[in-house]
Design a protein around this motif. Structure first.
Motif, PDB file in Angstrom:
ATOM      1  N   ARG A  52       0.863  -1.188   0.000  1.00  0.00           N
ATOM      2  CA  ARG A  52       0.000   0.000   0.000  1.00  0.00           C
ATOM      3  C   ARG A  52       0.894   1.231   0.000  1.00  0.00           C
ATOM      4  O   ARG A  52       1.889   1.292   0.736  1.00  0.00           O
ATOM      5  N   VAL A  53       0.545   2.221  -0.816  1.00  0.00           N
ATOM      6  CA  VAL A  53       1.328   3.446  -0.916  1.00  0.00           C
ATOM      7  C   VAL A  53       0.419   4.644  -0.702  1.00  0.00           C
ATOM      8  O   VAL A  53      -0.803   4.559  -0.836  1.00  0.00           O
ATOM      9  N   SER A  54       1.037   5.763  -0.379  1.00  0.00           N
ATOM     10  CA  SER A  54       0.286   7.008  -0.182  1.00  0.00           C
ATOM     11  C   SER A  54       1.050   8.145  -0.826  1.00  0.00           C
ATOM     12  O   SER A  54       2.263   8.059  -1.063  1.00  0.00           O
ATOM     13  N   SER A  55       0.333   9.222  -1.100  1.00  0.00           N
ATOM     14  CA  SER A  55       0.941  10.422  -1.668  1.00  0.00           C
ATOM     15  C   SER A  55       0.177  11.626  -1.161  1.00  0.00           C
ATOM     16  O   SER A  55      -1.004  11.529  -0.789  1.00  0.00           O
ATOM     17  N   PHE A  56       0.867  12.762  -1.130  1.00  0.00           N
ATOM     18  CA  PHE A  56       0.237  14.002  -0.684  1.00  0.00           C
ATOM     19  C   PHE A  56       0.388  15.050  -1.782  1.00  0.00           C
ATOM     20  O   PHE A  56       1.505  15.316  -2.249  1.00  0.00           O
TER      21      PHE A  56
ATOM     22  N   GLY B 268       0.767  15.866  -9.493  1.00  0.00           N
ATOM     23  CA  GLY B 268       1.988  15.796 -10.277  1.00  0.00           C
ATOM     24  C   GLY B 268       3.174  16.346  -9.510  1.00  0.00           C
ATOM     25  O   GLY B 268       3.121  17.462  -8.988  1.00  0.00           O
ATOM     26  N   GLY B 269       4.260  15.566  -9.417  1.00  0.00           N
ATOM     27  CA  GLY B 269       5.437  15.963  -8.661  1.00  0.00           C
ATOM     28  C   GLY B 269       5.384  15.592  -7.194  1.00  0.00           C
ATOM     29  O   GLY B 269       6.342  15.858  -6.459  1.00  0.00           O
ATOM     30  N   ALA B 270       4.289  14.950  -6.744  1.00  0.00           N
ATOM     31  CA  ALA B 270       4.159  14.596  -5.327  1.00  0.00           C
ATOM     32  C   ALA B 270       4.936  13.322  -5.014  1.00  0.00           C
ATOM     33  O   ALA B 270       5.089  12.452  -5.865  1.00  0.00           O
ATOM     34  N   PRO B 271       5.412  13.179  -3.793  1.00  0.00           N
ATOM     35  CA  PRO B 271       6.151  11.961  -3.427  1.00  0.00           C
ATOM     36  C   PRO B 271       5.202  10.787  -3.234  1.00  0.00           C
ATOM     37  O   PRO B 271       4.059  10.954  -2.789  1.00  0.00           O
ATOM     38  N   VAL B 272       5.667   9.601  -3.531  1.00  0.00           N
ATOM     39  CA  VAL B 272       4.923   8.358  -3.304  1.00  0.00           C
ATOM     40  C   VAL B 272       5.664   7.580  -2.228  1.00  0.00           C
ATOM     41  O   VAL B 272       6.850   7.258  -2.391  1.00  0.00           O
ATOM     42  N   VAL B 273       4.977   7.266  -1.129  1.00  0.00           N
ATOM     43  CA  VAL B 273       5.601   6.650   0.039  1.00  0.00           C
ATOM     44  C   VAL B 273       5.110   5.223   0.182  1.00  0.00           C
ATOM     45  O   VAL B 273       3.896   4.964   0.165  1.00  0.00           O
TER      46      VAL B 273
END
Length: 877
Positions: free
Chosen positions: A143-147, A191-196
């Protein structure tokens, strides 16, 4: 595919971040030092602004002065390589906007790899930290998240979620883009957001593009991500942060289930209890027994995997009491718990999610609710309401199971403060197994290393297990160790991983960390040695502030406690910072960074965004520090008096906030001690507020008492003066009366004496009688000669009272004169003064005897008495 974040976005309007459902998310990453990774992501994610100040897309810090974003986002903002662009940090203090250069060497065209590297031209803002980068190679299925900042009425940004699929290869067979599935929450503005990667907590890539809608259902919700490996190729300065499979003093969570070993028996025992459809389960165990890890990394993943019939359709909600349990439940995924109650919120949640058949409500570290009480030893209002709501949920008909995870030494407090809840939960009471077998210990050491491809030197596992058993009195004989050894074991393994050589855990590293028994002291002292010069006292105040002292009266053991960072800064900074009027954050922040980097202290956010009493907090990473670190134990003991006073005052402050009554302010010893502490120690703002109000009330009462005292003294003085004046007036009146009466009698005596002194009109008797009358009227000295003169011609004894008088005398007790008869009897006369007896003797021509025992005393001869002034006539003439 289309780029994300292309085109003008909404005007910059910093507010708090929310998730894909519009619920607030933690923010203010500047207040986080190695705590909640989601908070760190929010703080490090920037807004890329166009020339009008609108948001064109996102980017994120990979170093304090370096931002990575998409090339198409920079183009949408009207910039190009070699140009300047503006970025904003909406969740750092004062939401700074900074200029940045678009670096030519880091530019990759939007049609190719779509990467841009920005360098801040001004010093980075406080709290700006680069996010750690991992690898996308081993994240499949995670599972990944992004902001990001998608607009849509949420200018403060929000989180989106998905699941890592596979890496798409480019035409040359090299790594291209990472594909995310189930990513409906990611939209334009990401766009350009980090994926954790939520398993490792590391950034595995950057959002690049999503599938454009084409009217076909297939392919929707797919997002393309530039992997971290590609970012490192473009900008070689970006290193790779690796994942440690051991948790140190931190608990295992659902994301760490792949590294959670050695507890299978305890997991199966818990599953068996839950399989009986119990409404409540009370899980007890000593501090350090791994209760939280057992539930989150063992039980919840097993339920999600369907190990119980239908358990894959259970909806888990995990929360901690903190300051407000109901608000924590809302943040954890139960909307409406604080406003509508747990029962209604559960009913609504299950109705809105047809895939959920049951709610599993887990309250971890429930003892936090039991240490916060009013001065009369009752639960505070918020926790009392939460306990009642949990009891009602257990008794309801809703498909809900409540699991309370609590330290076993708090069971008496639960019985005393929440008997109804305890009665509902006790049928499901379960104690964590107290012992770990040798196979359990070996699995805890070996299996996580094997999962990540780590090697363990031959014999090291057996050496560690032998040391653990040897440290337990019955360990070698029973071949078992107490479960409370887990924190020290995990801490030791984490230090071995940090000192690994050639991807191998070594004997040499084990010796350097001091073995299992010495690893905690070695770890803590290493952190203290990293403190800046002269900051050890600040660290000591900070660490003792994070320990809630033992309360022997209520049998409450010492526990770690959460503190707001503002309060912690004040307590750690000392009194000087507060008295200077500035923010006591300089020294405290330096110390806090060291302690959080070494994971002695962790920070994060609590509660919902923009609500009173919520915000960044800090706490010790584990209770084992309180019992196992001798220095901290000594510091806490030395600081016990101050901490107990502080705890009473904070409880009193909560009571005052609830009622706003003057009686809830401080007085007596607590106020006196507080005024003394204020000059020696830093105090949190709420305590200063309460002290100021209490001192003002005390001064007001003192002034009122002083005024009352002055008034009473004045009234007493006035009463004394009045009494004195009355007495003086009475004395004067008596004196006047006493003076007036003799004056009148003397005047009458004078007139009679004048009559006796004149020529006798009717013989000698007529002259002597007025003289005697004059003397009887007033025995004044001027009347004395009259009877003598009147009696001078008499040649024979006179008679008095029917008999002849031969002598006269005055009785010694002053009752009056006695006239002696010839027959030897005496005739008493009612005359009050000795002078009158002398007059009688003179008139009657008889001897006078003085009452005093003197020989030869005789009646003074006529004309020889004292000379008296002539009185004024009674009529004034």
């Amino acid at each position: 595919m289309k780029p994300l974040g292309t085109g003008p976005g909404p005007a910059l309007e910093p507010t708090g971040p929310v998730d894909e459902h519009g619920r607030p998310e933690p923010d203010d990453g500047s207040e986080t030092y190695g705590g909640d990774p989601r908070t760190a992501v929010v703080a490090a994610t920037v807004q890329v602004l166009d020339t009008r100040g609108a948001v064109a897309g996102a980017g994120f810090l990979v170093a304090p002065d370096t931002v990575v974003t998409c090339a198409h986002v920079v183009a949408a903002a009207g910039a190009a390589p070699g140009k300047e662009i503006e970025v904003a940090f909406p969740h750092l203090p004062r939401s700074p906007r900074l200029p940045a250069d678009v670096l030519t060497e880091g530019w990759r065209d939007p049609a190719a790899q779509d990467i841009a590297v920005l360098r801040l031209t001004d010093p980075p803002p406080d709290g700006a930290r680069g996010l750690p980068l991992g690898s996308a190679a081993e994240c499949r299925g995670h599972r990944v998240s992004s902001f990001g900042y998608p607009g849509q009425g949420l200018p403060g940004g929000r989180f989106g979620y998905g699941r890592a699929a596979d890496v798409l290869l480019d035409g040359d067979g090299a790594g291209g883009l990472l594909r995310l599935t189930d990513a409906d929450g990611l939209a334009r503005g990401f766009g350009g957001a980090p994926v954790v990667d939520e398993v490792t907590g590391l950034v595995i890539g950057m959002v690049s593009a999503l599938t454009a809608p084409d009217g076909q259902p297939r392919g929707q919700g797919v997002v393309r991500v530039t992997p971290a490996e590609v970012l490192r190729e473009v900008w070689p300065g970006l290193g790779e942060d690796e994942v440690c499979p051991y948790r140190g003093l931190e608990p295992f969570t659902e994301e760490h289930a792949d590294w959670f070993f050695g507890r299978r028996g305890a997991v199966e025992q818990l599953l068996a209890e839950l399989g009986g459809q119990r409404r409540a389960l009370l899980l007890l165990g000593p501090s350090g027994a791994g209760k939280s890890s057992l539930v989150r990394a063992g039980v919840l993943p097993a339920l999600a995997a369907g190990e119980l019939p239908g358990s894959d359709r259970w909806r888990p909600v995990v929360a901690r009491p903190g300051q407000d349990l109901l608000a924590g439940l809302e943040t954890a995924g139960l909307p409406g718990a604080a406003t509508d109650g747990v029962v209604k919120a559960t009913r609504r949640l299950l109705a809105e999610d047809p895939s959920a058949e049951r709610l599993l409500l887990v309250v971890d570290q429930f003892e936090e609710a039991l240490v916060q009480h009013t001065p009369d030893d009752h639960l505070t209002g918020r926790h009392r309401a939460a306990v009642e709501q949990l009891a009602q949920a257990i008794a309801s008909d809703e498909p809900v199971t409540v699991v309370l995870v609590m330290r076993d030494d708090f069971l008496p407090r639960l019985a005393a403060l929440a008997p109804q809840l305890m009665g509902a939960a006790v049928p499901g009471l379960l104690t964590v197994p107290a012992r770990l077998s040798r196979p359990d210990l070996e699995a805890i050491i070996r299996e996580p290393a094997r999962a990540l491809g780590l090697r363990v030197e031959e014999g090291l596992t057996e050496r560690i297990v032998t040391d653990i058993l040897a440290a337990t009195p019955s360990g070698p004989r029973e071949r078992q160790a107490p479960v409370t050894v887990l924190p020290l074991l995990e801490l030791t393994l984490s230090q071995l991983w940090e000192r690994r050589a050639d991807n191998t855990l070594t004997h040499r590293a084990y010796e350097r960390v001091g073995g299992v028994t010495g690893s905690l002291a070695t770890w803590c002292e290493a952190a203290m040695d990293r403190l800046p010069e002269g900051r050890r006292a600040t660290a000591r105040r900070m660490l003792t502030a994070l320990v809630r002292p033992a309360d022997e009266i209520r049998s409450v053991p010492p526990t770690r406690q959460r503190l707001a960072l503002a309060d912690l800064r004040a307590l750690a900074g000392g009194a000087a910072g507060h008295l200077a009027g500035g923010r006591p954050g300089g020294e405290a922040d330096e110390v806090l960074r060291v302690l959080t980097e070494h994971r002695i202290v962790i920070t994060g956010n609590t509660g919902r965004l923009h609500e009173p009493g919520t915000g960044p907090v800090a706490e010790l990473i584990h209770d084992v520090l309180i019992s196992g670190w001798s220095d901290l134990r000594d510091w806490v003991a030395a600081d016990h008096r101050f901490q107990m006073w502080l705890r009473r005052v904070l409880d009193q402050h909560a009571l005052w906030l609830e009622h706003r009554e003057a009686a809830d302010l401080l007085d007596g010893t607590d106020l006196a001690d507080g005024l003394e502490w204020a000059g020696m120690r830093g105090l949190p703002p709420p305590v200063h507020t309460l002290l100021a109000l209490s001192r003002e009330r005390h001064e007001s009462l003192r002034r009122r008492r002083r005024r009352t005292r002055v008034l009473l003294i004045t009234l007493a003085v006035l009463a004394m003066v009045a009494a004195t004046l009355a007495y003086v007036q009475q004395r004067n009146a008596d004196h006047t009366r006493e003076q007036a009466e003799p004056q009148g009698l003397r005047a009458a005596s004078w007139r009679l004496a004048l009559r006796s002194a004149g020529p006798p009109a009717a013989g000698l008797d007529s002259a002597s009688l007025p003289a005697v009358a004059a003397y009887r009227t007033a025995p004044a000295c001027e009347a004395v000669p009259s009877p003598h003169a009147a009696a001078e011609p008499l040649s024979m004894p006179r008679t008095l009272g029917g008999g002849e008088i031969h002598a006269a005398a005055c009785h010694p007790d002053g009752r009056g004169p006695a006239a002696g008869r010839g027959d030897g009897s005496a005739l008493w006369q009612d005359v009050a003064l000795p002078q009158r007896a002398a007059a009688v003797a003179a008139i009657c021509r008889v001897p006078y005897h003085d009452p005093t025992p003197r020989e030869g005393a005789a009646l003074p001869r006529p004309g020889t008495g004292p000379v008296c002034p002539e009185p004024e006539p009674a009529d004034g003439r």
